[in-house]
Scaffold this motif. Structure first.
Motif, mmCIF file in Angstrom:
data_model
loop_
_atom_site.group_PDB
_atom_site.id
_atom_site.type_symbol
_atom_site.label_atom_id
_atom_site.label_comp_id
_atom_site.label_asym_id
_atom_site.label_seq_id
_atom_site.Cartn_x
_atom_site.Cartn_y
_atom_site.Cartn_z
ATOM 1 N N LEU A 201 -12.602 10.023 6.217
ATOM 2 C CA LEU A 201 -13.171 9.073 5.263
ATOM 3 C C LEU A 201 -12.112 8.282 4.512
ATOM 4 O O LEU A 201 -12.398 7.200 3.998
ATOM 5 C CB LEU A 201 -14.075 9.823 4.275
ATOM 6 N N LEU A 202 -10.893 8.812 4.427
ATOM 7 C CA LEU A 202 -9.801 8.083 3.782
ATOM 8 C C LEU A 202 -9.044 7.199 4.762
ATOM 9 O O LEU A 202 -8.031 6.593 4.407
ATOM 10 C CB LEU A 202 -8.818 9.074 3.135
ATOM 11 N N GLY A 203 -9.546 7.106 5.990
ATOM 12 C CA GLY A 203 -8.801 6.439 7.054
ATOM 13 C C GLY A 203 -8.450 5.001 6.750
ATOM 14 O O GLY A 203 -7.327 4.561 7.000
ATOM 15 N N GLY A 204 -9.410 4.234 6.206
ATOM 16 C CA GLY A 204 -9.129 2.826 5.920
ATOM 17 C C GLY A 204 -8.018 2.662 4.912
ATOM 18 O O GLY A 204 -7.133 1.806 5.070
ATOM 19 N N LEU A 205 -8.042 3.483 3.861
ATOM 20 C CA LEU A 205 -7.000 3.418 2.840
ATOM 21 C C LEU A 205 -5.648 3.802 3.429
ATOM 22 O O LEU A 205 -4.632 3.137 3.166
ATOM 23 C CB LEU A 205 -7.366 4.346 1.680
ATOM 24 N N VAL A 206 -5.618 4.859 4.225
ATOM 25 C CA VAL A 206 -4.364 5.314 4.828
ATOM 26 C C VAL A 206 -3.802 4.231 5.751
ATOM 27 O O VAL A 206 -2.597 3.938 5.731
ATOM 28 C CB VAL A 206 -4.565 6.629 5.594
ATOM 29 N N THR A 207 -4.655 3.610 6.534
ATOM 30 C CA THR A 207 -4.194 2.577 7.457
ATOM 31 C C THR A 207 -3.596 1.389 6.704
ATOM 32 O O THR A 207 -2.520 0.889 7.059
ATOM 33 C CB THR A 207 -5.355 2.106 8.348
ATOM 34 N N ARG A 208 -4.298 0.934 5.662
ATOM 35 C CA ARG A 208 -3.818 -0.232 4.908
ATOM 36 C C ARG A 208 -2.540 0.065 4.149
ATOM 37 O O ARG A 208 -1.692 -0.801 3.964
ATOM 38 C CB ARG A 208 -4.890 -0.711 3.925
ATOM 39 N N LYS A 209 -2.380 1.294 3.689
ATOM 40 C CA LYS A 209 -1.271 1.628 2.791
ATOM 41 C C LYS A 209 -0.217 2.517 3.441
ATOM 42 O O LYS A 209 0.649 3.055 2.749
ATOM 43 C CB LYS A 209 -1.819 2.332 1.538
ATOM 44 N N ARG A 210 -0.237 2.634 4.745
ATOM 45 C CA ARG A 210 0.634 3.606 5.403
ATOM 46 C C ARG A 210 2.107 3.355 5.119
ATOM 47 O O ARG A 210 2.894 4.303 5.011
ATOM 48 C CB ARG A 210 0.366 3.612 6.906
ATOM 49 N N SER A 211 2.512 2.109 4.970
ATOM 50 C CA SER A 211 3.928 1.831 4.731
ATOM 51 C C SER A 211 4.411 2.450 3.426
ATOM 52 O O SER A 211 5.605 2.712 3.258
ATOM 53 C CB SER A 211 4.175 0.325 4.711
ATOM 54 N N PHE A 212 3.502 2.684 2.483
ATOM 55 C CA PHE A 212 3.881 3.293 1.208
ATOM 56 C C PHE A 212 3.863 4.821 1.260
ATOM 57 O O PHE A 212 4.345 5.474 0.341
ATOM 58 C CB PHE A 212 2.905 2.866 0.100
ATOM 59 N N LEU A 213 3.276 5.400 2.295
ATOM 60 C CA LEU A 213 2.954 6.825 2.305
ATOM 61 C C LEU A 213 3.860 7.668 3.180
ATOM 62 O O LEU A 213 3.711 8.887 3.207
ATOM 63 C CB LEU A 213 1.505 7.018 2.797
ATOM 64 N N THR A 214 4.809 7.036 3.858
ATOM 65 C CA THR A 214 5.555 7.761 4.884
ATOM 66 C C THR A 214 6.666 8.648 4.338
ATOM 67 O O THR A 214 7.161 9.510 5.042
ATOM 68 C CB THR A 214 6.167 6.774 5.887
ATOM 69 N N GLY A 215 7.076 8.456 3.088
ATOM 70 C CA GLY A 215 8.125 9.296 2.534
ATOM 71 C C GLY A 215 8.910 8.581 1.463
ATOM 72 O O GLY A 215 8.542 7.482 1.025
ATOM 73 N N PRO A 216 10.029 9.178 1.034
ATOM 74 C CA PRO A 216 10.821 8.593 -0.057
ATOM 75 C C PRO A 216 11.327 7.187 0.224
ATOM 76 O O PRO A 216 11.524 6.407 -0.699
ATOM 77 C CB PRO A 216 11.993 9.577 -0.198
ATOM 78 N N ALA A 217 11.529 6.858 1.501
ATOM 79 C CA ALA A 217 12.063 5.534 1.838
ATOM 80 C C ALA A 217 10.957 4.504 2.084
ATOM 81 O O ALA A 217 11.214 3.427 2.602
ATOM 82 C CB ALA A 217 12.946 5.633 3.075
ATOM 83 N N ALA A 218 9.705 4.850 1.724
ATOM 84 C CA ALA A 218 8.579 3.961 1.987
ATOM 85 C C ALA A 218 8.777 2.625 1.267
ATOM 86 O O ALA A 218 9.289 2.566 0.157
ATOM 87 C CB ALA A 218 7.284 4.610 1.522
ATOM 88 N N VAL A 219 8.386 1.552 1.934
ATOM 89 C CA VAL A 219 8.546 0.219 1.357
ATOM 90 C C VAL A 219 7.264 -0.567 1.568
ATOM 91 O O VAL A 219 6.424 -0.244 2.394
ATOM 92 C CB VAL A 219 9.719 -0.547 1.994
ATOM 93 N N GLY A 220 7.126 -1.633 0.795
ATOM 94 C CA GLY A 220 5.970 -2.512 0.932
ATOM 95 C C GLY A 220 5.843 -3.363 -0.311
ATOM 96 O O GLY A 220 6.418 -3.061 -1.361
ATOM 97 N N VAL A 221 5.095 -4.448 -0.197
ATOM 98 C CA VAL A 221 4.853 -5.340 -1.322
ATOM 99 C C VAL A 221 3.542 -4.940 -1.980
ATOM 100 O O VAL A 221 2.505 -4.852 -1.318
ATOM 101 C CB VAL A 221 4.785 -6.807 -0.848
ATOM 102 N N ALA A 222 3.575 -4.695 -3.278
ATOM 103 C CA ALA A 222 2.383 -4.257 -3.994
ATOM 104 C C ALA A 222 1.321 -5.351 -3.969
ATOM 105 O O ALA A 222 1.602 -6.511 -4.251
ATOM 106 C CB ALA A 222 2.738 -3.914 -5.435
ATOM 107 N N THR A 223 0.103 -4.976 -3.593
ATOM 108 C CA THR A 223 -1.019 -5.904 -3.643
ATOM 109 C C THR A 223 -1.994 -5.561 -4.756
ATOM 110 O O THR A 223 -2.770 -6.400 -5.188
ATOM 111 C CB THR A 223 -1.765 -5.938 -2.298
ATOM 112 N N PHE A 224 -1.991 -4.326 -5.214
ATOM 113 C CA PHE A 224 -2.799 -3.897 -6.356
ATOM 114 C C PHE A 224 -1.988 -2.807 -7.049
ATOM 115 O O PHE A 224 -1.663 -1.791 -6.440
ATOM 116 C CB PHE A 224 -4.154 -3.374 -5.887
ATOM 117 N N THR A 225 -1.648 -3.013 -8.306
ATOM 118 C CA THR A 225 -0.700 -2.130 -8.959
ATOM 119 C C THR A 225 -1.377 -0.956 -9.664
ATOM 120 O O THR A 225 -2.554 -1.028 -10.042
ATOM 121 C CB THR A 225 0.141 -2.896 -9.989
#
Length: 385
Positions: A201-225
């Motif tokens: 059920l969390l799949g959509g969120l995980v897919t959209r935000k995966r770049s932030f979730l992979t670990g300490p070196a995660a990167v991405g541009v914030a779209t909702f803070t």
């Protein structure tokens, strides 16, 4: 019906800038104004909001909160032409939306949006709009160029529905945080955990935000803070006069307010040091050794509850005397779990469930941090058979 062609966008942050750029790309005459200094290249801007609204058929607000909306509208009100529509996409409290609607009358459209910058660019926002019939017809082409419109009965209803929608998002972020924290405690590989979470059920969120979730070196541009979502949850808690766990959890997250909401899922819910006295307390029950209780509690602590129909308040020494220094005969069948910990600076509360044979206990703890160490200051319990 006259379709607005000249549009002033007040607020060119992430969402306002994206909305202004999309409207300009569709051939509309758009002029923007911002206090933040962000100026999208695709949009003509001005340093004076009065210049922006002076010739506008529609003034679109994309601001952070209710006070910002009131302040900006107060500043430009004398420059609004008769018949100009004010379309407010900002997320504000229901009472604030009602106040603005009462002030501006039929020209006011409250239209908070569901979705972030990518949805703006794709024209797939979900828009919760409240407007009178005449104004609705005039503003519909603009709204439909941004996404799908769902109409609400009035401005406070639209504002409340937006907060409820964001509450579900906050709950999903915190559920993801709990899942990742438990997975880390079990030593599971983060990549494999995310692969599995994408199936649920969390799949959509995980897919959209995966770049932030992979670990300490995660990167991405914030779209909702985190700061914006925490603000929304505080508004909801205040409007409903009901407890809302996500309001405190998001406000207290170690991640900064300008970080993307997904970052809140990657940081521990509580510092491990807060859990140490609770773990010592569990060891005391598991072993029957009162030394662990003395490690867990302050020496001044009391243990309180109803025992055989009578209120008891044991000092720590009296409580420790109940334990013989060896495990209970049925210890292999007993269980204990920490259900909740809420930290507020130098104090914290915690709840634990214990299943001890035929009895079940709910323990509620008050903890304090003194000299850099957390200890249990008091415990109250409820016992049921």
């Amino acid at each position: 019906m006259t379709t607005p062609h000249t549009i002033a966008v007040l607020g060119l942050g992430r969402m306002g800038g994206a909305i202004a750029a999309r409207l300009a790309a569709q051939g509309r005459d758009v002029v923007g104004w911002t206090r933040s200094g962000r100026t999208p290249e695709a949009v003509r801007t001005t340093d004076d909001p009065n210049d922006a609204v002076a010739k506008a058929d529609l003034v679109l607000l994309a601001l952070f909160d209710g006070p910002a909306c009131r302040q900006v509208l107060d500043e430009v009100r004398d420059s609004l032409r008769p018949g100009t529509i004010v379309l407010n996409t900002s997320t504000i409290a229901p009472a604030e939306a009602a106040e603005l609607a009462g002030r501006l009358g039929p020209a006011y459209v409250h239209a908070p949006v569901l979705g972030s910058v990518p949805a703006v660019a794709a024209g797939t926002l979900q828009i919760l709009a409240a407007a009178g019939p005449d104004t609705r017809d005039r503003v519909r082409p603009v709204l439909e160029s941004l996404g799908t419109v769902r109409y609400a009965a009035d401005a406070p209803t639209a504002a409340a529905l937006k907060l409820i929608a964001n509450s579900s998002l906050a709950g999903a972020v915190l559920a993801l945080r709990d899942a990742l924290q438990q997975a880390d405690a079990l030593g599971l590989p983060r990549t494999q955990v995310l692969d599995v979470l994408e199936l649920g059920l969390l799949g959509g969120l995980v897919t959209r935000k995966r770049s932030f979730l992979t670990g300490p070196a995660a990167v991405g541009v914030a779209t909702f803070t985190i700061g914006a979502l925490a603000k929304d949850m505080a508004l909801l808690a205040a409007a409903s006069h009901s407890p809302l766990r996500s309001a405190a959890d998001l406000a207290d997250t170690p991640a900064g307010p300008e970080a993307d909401i997904a970052v809140a899922a990657t940081v521990p819910a509580v510092d491990d040091a807060v859990l140490e006295p609770l773990r010592a307390y569990i060891r005391g029950h598991a072993t029957g050794d009162p030394t662990h209780f003395r490690e867990a509690f302050l020496s001044t602590a009391h243990i309180e509850g109803i025992r055989d129909g009578v209120f008891v308040s044991w000092p720590l020494d009296e409580y420790c005397a109940l334990f013989p220094g060896r495990p209970a005969p049925d210890e292999p069948n007993r269980s204990r779990r920490i259900d909740a910990v809420d930290v507020h600076g130098t104090v914290a509360t915690a709840t634990m469930k214990l299943a001890h044979g035929a009895d079940a206990f709910t323990d509620v703890f008050l903890l304090v941090r003194a000299d850099g160490t957390w200890r249990i200051a008091n415990k109250a319990y409820h016992r049921r058979s």
